[in-house]
Design a protein around this motif. Structure first.
Motif, PDB file in Angstrom:
ATOM      1  N   SER A 164     -32.530 -21.040  91.345  1.00  0.00           N
ATOM      2  CA  SER A 164     -32.364 -22.483  91.548  1.00  0.00           C
ATOM      3  C   SER A 164     -31.190 -23.065  90.772  1.00  0.00           C
ATOM      4  O   SER A 164     -31.342 -23.623  89.692  1.00  0.00           O
ATOM      5  CB  SER A 164     -33.661 -23.214  91.181  1.00  0.00           C
ATOM      6  OG  SER A 164     -34.615 -22.993  92.182  1.00  0.00           O
ATOM      7  N   ALA A 196     -44.089 -26.330  98.796  1.00  0.00           N
ATOM      8  CA  ALA A 196     -44.353 -26.100  97.371  1.00  0.00           C
ATOM      9  C   ALA A 196     -43.053 -26.366  96.610  1.00  0.00           C
ATOM     10  O   ALA A 196     -41.961 -26.113  97.134  1.00  0.00           O
ATOM     11  CB  ALA A 196     -44.799 -24.657  97.144  1.00  0.00           C
ATOM     12  N   THR A 295     -47.775 -21.274  97.759  1.00  0.00           N
ATOM     13  CA  THR A 295     -48.177 -21.842  99.053  1.00  0.00           C
ATOM     14  C   THR A 295     -49.671 -22.146  99.100  1.00  0.00           C
ATOM     15  O   THR A 295     -50.085 -23.073  99.802  1.00  0.00           O
ATOM     16  CB  THR A 295     -47.798 -20.887 100.205  1.00  0.00           C
ATOM     17  OG1 THR A 295     -48.325 -19.584  99.922  1.00  0.00           O
ATOM     18  CG2 THR A 295     -46.285 -20.773 100.334  1.00  0.00           C
TER      19      THR A 295
HETATM   20  C1  LIG Z   1     -40.341 -19.503  94.253  1.00  0.00           C
HETATM   21  C2  LIG Z   1     -41.357 -19.873  95.260  1.00  0.00           C
HETATM   22  C3  LIG Z   1     -41.597 -21.225  95.593  1.00  0.00           C
HETATM   23  C4  LIG Z   1     -40.933 -22.364  94.901  1.00  0.00           C
HETATM   24  O1  LIG Z   1     -39.598 -22.520  95.238  1.00  0.00           O
HETATM   25  P1  LIG Z   1     -38.607 -23.156  94.160  1.00  0.00           P
HETATM   26  O2  LIG Z   1     -37.298 -23.153  94.831  1.00  0.00           O
HETATM   27  O3  LIG Z   1     -38.702 -22.293  92.944  1.00  0.00           O
HETATM   28  O4  LIG Z   1     -39.104 -24.534  93.866  1.00  0.00           O
HETATM   29  C5  LIG Z   1     -42.508 -21.489  96.579  1.00  0.00           C
HETATM   30  N1  LIG Z   1     -43.187 -20.510  97.200  1.00  0.00           N
HETATM   31  C6  LIG Z   1     -43.010 -19.213  96.896  1.00  0.00           C
HETATM   32  C7  LIG Z   1     -43.823 -18.203  97.595  1.00  0.00           C
HETATM   33  C8  LIG Z   1     -42.086 -18.854  95.919  1.00  0.00           C
HETATM   34  O5  LIG Z   1     -41.918 -17.562  95.608  1.00  0.00           O
END
Ligand SMILES: *Cc1c(COP(=O)(O)O)cnc(C)c1O
Length: 339
Positions: A164, A196, A295
């Motif tokens: 990120s 999420a 999720t």
């Molecule tokens: C990393 C991740 C997220 C969150 O995404 P970010 O970009 O870190 O906010 C959501 N779902 C899964 C399965 C992830 O591995």
């Protein structure tokens, strides 16, 4: 919007499908207002060694890494990190080494958590793994490992947790474009996107993409770790920086960033009964396999908000960010709860 000038590498399976969720929609139609019509954007199907949302980010990050003659990717995450699995996979694909630092963030000593799921796949793909206790300064660890790589003559490329940064977030600018194009082709009017939100790159990229396009679709992030104020501040900062990279910083406004962090439960990576109910409902209605850390929590929120009538009459797209490989790291938590 001109994303090609950032020279992403192309290895994800794109576009990911945009599909209806008829049986989950029916199961949540119990609110007096009838609940939302649910659709799903299948970013669990991005294809890289199990896929997930980090794959889109890695297309841009690997482009940058190779442009900088990197020999070794260096990244970090929790023991069951999906980001680490996908980064290790990307390193394999391009013949790079991969050094990863895993933080024992949840305090779990269960053998499935410490050895199976994502971490088993990291090992299978030949990652060089170091484990550090929860609460370690992970950015300092990344710098330390990068210095070691340089000392032995390699060229490190540090990818922050979750991939990120502004480069990684471009992957979700592209996802926003892809989603809106698909909806236009199908004649689908999207009222809201639900995702999420963790290290913020996914949420920030979507916000920047929708804002720069002028698509005017509200995005709700459901938090998995930080409190609302922190999460929204992180997402907003990264969304503005990403839009700035695209030359349209002014199009992202603070009100476009909304996170609901009421569904975190006991903490990051800790599973409660409502998360298990969400995993079961998605699996038993439309055969959607969610994960326990991200999720599953986002779905826990989507279910509660739908039942409370918050999305009545809306067409809501749930972004499936992947992570089902992590289920096997939580077998002992799920055992006995699946009847
Ligand atoms: C990393 C991740 C997220 C969150 O995404 P970010 O970009 O870190 O906010 C959501 N779902 C899964 C399965 C992830 O591995």
């Amino acid at each position: 919007m001109h994303l090609s000038r950032f020279n992403p590498l192309r290895f994800a399976h794109l576009p990911t499908p945009l599909e209806p969720l008829p049986r989950l929609t029916q199961a949540l139609a119990t609110s007096p207002g009838g609940g939302p019509e649910l659709w799903i954007k299948r970013d669990d199907c991005t294809g890289l060694a199990g896929g997930g949302n980090k794959t889109r980010k890695l297309e841009y990050l690997l482009g940058d890494a190779l442009a900088n003659d990197a020999t070794t990717l260096v990244t970090q995450g929790a023991v069951q990190s999906n980001h680490v699995r996908q980064t290790v996979a990307a390193a394999c694909r391009f013949g790079l080494e991969c050094e990863v630092i895993l933080e024992e963030r949840t305090g779990s000593n269960a053998v499935d958590y410490t050895q199976s799921g994502n971490v088993l796949l990291d090992e299978l793909m030949g990652a060089k793994i170091r484990r550090v206790p929860g609460g370690t300064d992970m950015n300092a660890e990344l710098a330390k490992v990068a210095a070691e790589v340089a000392e032995r003559g390699g060229t490190p490329y540090v990818i922050p947790g979750g991939g990120s940064n502004i480069i990684g977030a471009l992957g979700y600018v592209e996802c926003a474009l892809e989603l809106v194009n698909q909806a236009n082709e199908m004649g689908l009017e999207i009222d809201r996107i639900v995702t999420a939100t963790g290290s913020a790159g996914t949420h920030a990229g979507l916000v920047a993409g929708i804002a720069v396009m002028g698509a005017d679709i509200p995005i709700l992030g459901i938090g998995v770790r930080a409190p609302k104020e922190t999460q929204e501040a992180n997402v907003y900062k990264l969304a503005v920086e990403t839009a700035d990279l695209l030359g349209h910083k002014e199009r992202v406004t603070r009100d476009m960033v909304v996170a609901d962090c009421d569904y975190v439960g006991a903490g990051y990576g800790l599973v409660d009964q409502e998360v298990i109910e969400a995993l079961k409902l998605a699996a038993r209605t439309d055969a959607i396999l969610l994960d326990p850390v991200y999720t599953g929590k986002a779905m826990k929120g989507l279910i509660a908000l739908s039942r409370a009538g918050k999305f009545d009459g809306e067409t809501v797209v749930f972004l499936h960010t992947g992570g089902a490989q992590g289920l096997f790291g939580y077998q002992s938590v799920l055992d006995g709860n699946l009847e």
